[in-house]
Design an enzyme around this catalytic site. Structure first.
Site, PDB file in Angstrom:
ATOM      1  N   HIS A 252       0.858  -1.190   0.000  1.00  0.00           N
ATOM      2  CA  HIS A 252       0.000   0.000   0.000  1.00  0.00           C
ATOM      3  C   HIS A 252       0.885   1.228   0.000  1.00  0.00           C
ATOM      4  O   HIS A 252       1.955   1.216   0.620  1.00  0.00           O
ATOM      5  CB  HIS A 252      -0.913   0.015   1.243  1.00  0.00           C
ATOM      6  CG  HIS A 252      -2.074   0.939   1.087  1.00  0.00           C
ATOM      7  ND1 HIS A 252      -1.995   2.283   1.362  1.00  0.00           N
ATOM      8  CD2 HIS A 252      -3.339   0.705   0.643  1.00  0.00           C
ATOM      9  CE1 HIS A 252      -3.165   2.837   1.107  1.00  0.00           C
ATOM     10  NE2 HIS A 252      -3.997   1.906   0.668  1.00  0.00           N
ATOM     11  N   GLU A 311      -7.694  -5.388  -0.174  1.00  0.00           N
ATOM     12  CA  GLU A 311      -8.223  -6.186  -1.280  1.00  0.00           C
ATOM     13  C   GLU A 311      -8.111  -7.690  -1.061  1.00  0.00           C
ATOM     14  O   GLU A 311      -8.865  -8.457  -1.645  1.00  0.00           O
ATOM     15  CB  GLU A 311      -7.518  -5.795  -2.588  1.00  0.00           C
ATOM     16  CG  GLU A 311      -7.672  -4.342  -2.968  1.00  0.00           C
ATOM     17  CD  GLU A 311      -9.088  -3.957  -3.359  1.00  0.00           C
ATOM     18  OE1 GLU A 311     -10.032  -4.347  -2.638  1.00  0.00           O
ATOM     19  OE2 GLU A 311      -9.249  -3.266  -4.363  1.00  0.00           O
TER      20      GLU A 311
HETATM   21  N1  ACO Z   1       3.975  -7.594  -4.663  1.00  0.00           N
HETATM   22  C1  ACO Z   1       5.298  -7.606  -4.966  1.00  0.00           C
HETATM   23  N2  ACO Z   1       6.090  -6.518  -4.832  1.00  0.00           N
HETATM   24  C2  ACO Z   1       5.515  -5.392  -4.383  1.00  0.00           C
HETATM   25  C3  ACO Z   1       4.151  -5.317  -4.038  1.00  0.00           C
HETATM   26  C4  ACO Z   1       3.373  -6.473  -4.203  1.00  0.00           C
HETATM   27  N3  ACO Z   1       2.080  -6.485  -3.927  1.00  0.00           N
HETATM   28  N4  ACO Z   1       3.878  -4.064  -3.625  1.00  0.00           N
HETATM   29  C5  ACO Z   1       5.016  -3.376  -3.706  1.00  0.00           C
HETATM   30  N5  ACO Z   1       6.007  -4.171  -4.161  1.00  0.00           N
HETATM   31  C6  ACO Z   1       7.383  -3.799  -4.425  1.00  0.00           C
HETATM   32  C7  ACO Z   1       7.439  -2.791  -5.567  1.00  0.00           C
HETATM   33  O1  ACO Z   1       7.514  -3.448  -6.823  1.00  0.00           O
HETATM   34  C8  ACO Z   1       8.678  -2.023  -5.237  1.00  0.00           C
HETATM   35  O2  ACO Z   1       9.789  -2.758  -5.706  1.00  0.00           O
HETATM   36  P1  ACO Z   1      11.005  -2.087  -6.533  1.00  0.00           P
HETATM   37  O3  ACO Z   1      11.545  -1.035  -5.609  1.00  0.00           O
HETATM   38  O4  ACO Z   1      11.901  -3.236  -6.774  1.00  0.00           O
HETATM   39  O5  ACO Z   1      10.359  -1.510  -7.754  1.00  0.00           O
HETATM   40  C9  ACO Z   1       8.713  -2.026  -3.709  1.00  0.00           C
HETATM   41  O6  ACO Z   1       7.888  -3.099  -3.298  1.00  0.00           O
HETATM   42  C10 ACO Z   1       8.183  -0.782  -3.078  1.00  0.00           C
HETATM   43  O7  ACO Z   1       6.923  -0.464  -3.670  1.00  0.00           O
HETATM   44  P2  ACO Z   1       5.985   0.605  -2.997  1.00  0.00           P
HETATM   45  O8  ACO Z   1       6.630   1.947  -3.053  1.00  0.00           O
HETATM   46  O9  ACO Z   1       5.599   0.099  -1.668  1.00  0.00           O
HETATM   47  O10 ACO Z   1       4.689   0.543  -3.944  1.00  0.00           O
HETATM   48  P3  ACO Z   1       3.744   1.731  -4.411  1.00  0.00           P
HETATM   49  O11 ACO Z   1       3.404   2.622  -3.271  1.00  0.00           O
HETATM   50  O12 ACO Z   1       4.320   2.362  -5.612  1.00  0.00           O
HETATM   51  O13 ACO Z   1       2.468   0.915  -4.870  1.00  0.00           O
HETATM   52  C11 ACO Z   1       0.618  -0.513  -4.674  1.00  0.00           C
HETATM   53  C12 ACO Z   1       1.416   0.589  -3.989  1.00  0.00           C
HETATM   54  C13 ACO Z   1       0.225  -0.049  -6.092  1.00  0.00           C
HETATM   55  C14 ACO Z   1      -0.653  -0.770  -3.881  1.00  0.00           C
HETATM   56  C15 ACO Z   1       1.492  -1.789  -4.732  1.00  0.00           C
HETATM   57  O14 ACO Z   1       1.805  -2.227  -3.440  1.00  0.00           O
HETATM   58  C16 ACO Z   1       0.839  -2.902  -5.537  1.00  0.00           C
HETATM   59  O15 ACO Z   1       0.972  -2.916  -6.757  1.00  0.00           O
HETATM   60  N6  ACO Z   1       0.112  -3.855  -4.856  1.00  0.00           N
HETATM   61  C17 ACO Z   1      -0.575  -4.907  -5.560  1.00  0.00           C
HETATM   62  C18 ACO Z   1      -1.907  -4.395  -6.125  1.00  0.00           C
HETATM   63  C19 ACO Z   1      -2.945  -4.192  -5.028  1.00  0.00           C
HETATM   64  O16 ACO Z   1      -3.107  -5.009  -4.130  1.00  0.00           O
HETATM   65  N7  ACO Z   1      -3.664  -3.061  -5.161  1.00  0.00           N
HETATM   66  C20 ACO Z   1      -4.709  -2.683  -4.221  1.00  0.00           C
HETATM   67  C21 ACO Z   1      -4.217  -1.613  -3.306  1.00  0.00           C
HETATM   68  S1  ACO Z   1      -5.435  -1.180  -2.075  1.00  0.00           S
HETATM   69  C22 ACO Z   1      -6.507  -0.155  -2.902  1.00  0.00           C
HETATM   70  O17 ACO Z   1      -6.154   0.572  -3.820  1.00  0.00           O
HETATM   71  C23 ACO Z   1      -7.900  -0.205  -2.544  1.00  0.00           C
END
Ligand code: ACO
Length: 375
Positions: A252, A311
């Site tokens: 998140h 989710e």
């Molecule tokens: N699975 C694997 N890796 C992840 C995940 C995940 N679910 N979430 C974050 N990471 C990784 C990113 O790829 C990133 O890696 P990198 O530095 O090698 O590129 C690292 O963790 C840090 O990412 P964040 O800065 O924490 O992610 P960001 O804030 O940009 O994105 C998001 C948040 C879009 C929710 C992301 O965690 C994600 O894609 N989750 C999966 C989709 C999801 O569950 N969405 C629903 C969110 S809740 C809502 O909107 C109601």
């Protein structure tokens, strides 16, 4: 606007404060969601959709009546929304349910449509679109039912499981508002141009559709189906991590710990354990996957605090309620439309257009210099 520390290219406005609101606050460090001074855990289970509407619209809608009147008005508005179905259903042939909902809301005009009709239309359109895609005719709304109960009745030939209706009501309250998430921000940007409530809500729905926001729960169930049973957890995750895939239902932008809504919805799933259409093993498998994903994310990103988001248990809750996964994002919209409308009213009160700056990194004409003012 506080631009914070993140002004670099490719940033997603992390930490930037782009609105002042008294609607809700996400405390990402503590894992708390406060809506109008109340913790979400207190509201979920004790408030229904109409109570939540009054909580969020209070002070923003002139002469707002009490929750009983709002409940009845929503029932009447569902009847009014159903009058649009003869226009919507033929036009929505071949569209996915979420695209059909987008088309349906876009049929309203910004002058005459109000917040009640928009909120009422989401369940009416969602149920009718789903039935049409399965060769069935729409079921008329019952203005005397609650929002969740009537939606389930319109979806399922008039039959409603009381426990499922209560669980869905809890879900709608749980997801009604959540700070400046992507869809709410979109709603506020469009509202700030004075485009109107329908345009702002349609834009928000478009933002919600994506799998990184409201489109995640369907893929959560796809993941559990692909894993199949506990022996499949490790090999499936090995392959996903090796391919650099994101795991749906985890991570998140704001929470550095567990999303409090995940626990509310886990409770909903526990209450409905008997209803889980994939049998009780579904939740055990889900817990196993959750544990293993969290272990691996903590190993890979030890400083990031990636945890379970809303989710993951939304997927299990909506499945237990009996919703088809193609309707999950629409169910999210059914709850979040309350927050969108409240934020739209709040934004309109500011009277100021949202227009941030960008930092140009392309070429400039020879002999010219860019001024320090960002565009
Ligand atoms: N699975 C694997 N890796 C992840 C995940 C995940 N679910 N979430 C974050 N990471 C990784 C990113 O790829 C990133 O890696 P990198 O530095 O090698 O590129 C690292 O963790 C840090 O990412 P964040 O800065 O924490 O992610 P960001 O804030 O940009 O994105 C998001 C948040 C879009 C929710 C992301 O965690 C994600 O894609 N989750 C999966 C989709 C999801 O569950 N969405 C629903 C969110 S809740 C809502 O909107 C109601």
């Amino acid at each position: 606007m506080d631009t914070g520390q993140n002004t670099g290219q490719g940033m997603g406005l992390d930490g930037v404060v782009a609105a002042v609101t008294n609607l809700s606050q996400v405390d990402g460090k503590a894992g708390r969601l406060i809506v109008r001074g109340r913790d979400i855990e207190d509201l979920a289970g004790s408030y229904d959709f109409a109570d939540m509407a009054v909580l969020l619209w209070d002070g923003l809608v002139p002469d707002l009546p009490n929750a009983d009147v709002v409940r009845r008005s929503l029932g009447q508005a569902r009847l009014q929304a159903a009058e649009t179905l003869p226009l919507l259903l033929p036009a929505a042939q071949g569209l996915s349910p979420i695209e059909g909902l987008r088309a349906g809301l876009a049929l309203f005009n910004d002058q005459d449509c109000d917040h009640l009709l928009l909120c009422a239309a989401v369940p009416v359109f969602a149920a009718a679109l789903w039935r049409q895609s399965h060769g069935s005719r729409p079921i008329a709304p019952n203005p005397n039912s609650g929002q969740a109960e009537d939606f389930l009745a319109m979806l399922n030939d008039g039959t409603v499981d009381g426990a499922a209706a209560r669980a869905l009501e809890t879900y709608l309250v749980t997801v009604a508002d959540h700070g400046l998430n992507a869809s709410t921000f979109t709603a506020r940007v469009v509202a700030s141009t004075k485009a109107g409530i329908v345009s702002s809500v349609v834009a928000a729905l478009c933002a919600l559709k994506g799998p990184l926001h409201g489109g995640a729960p369907g893929p959560v169930l796809d993941m559990l189906d692909e894993i199949g049973d506990p022996s499949g957890v490790a090999p499936w995750l090995d392959a996903q991590f090796a391919a650099g895939e994101r795991l749906m239902g985890f991570g998140h932008r704001v929470y550095r710990t567990r999303d409090p809504r995940a626990d509310v919805l886990k409770g909903v799933v526990s209450d409905l354990r008997g209803n889980l259409c994939r049998g009780p093993n579904r939740i055990e498998l889900a817990e196993r996957v959750e544990k293993e994903v969290l272990r691996r994310l903590a190993e890979r990103y030890p400083d990031r605090g990636l945890d379970t988001n809303v989710e993951f248990y939304t997927a299990l809750a909506l499945e237990a309620i009996g919703l088809p996964r193609e309707l999950f994002t629409l169910a999210f919209a059914m709850g979040r439309v309350l927050g969108w409308t409240a934020h739209i009213f709040e934004q309109e009160q500011t009277g100021r257009i949202i227009r941030p700056a960008s930092r140009y990194t392309g070429p400039i004409p020879e002999g010219r210099k860019l001024s320090a003012i960002a565009g």
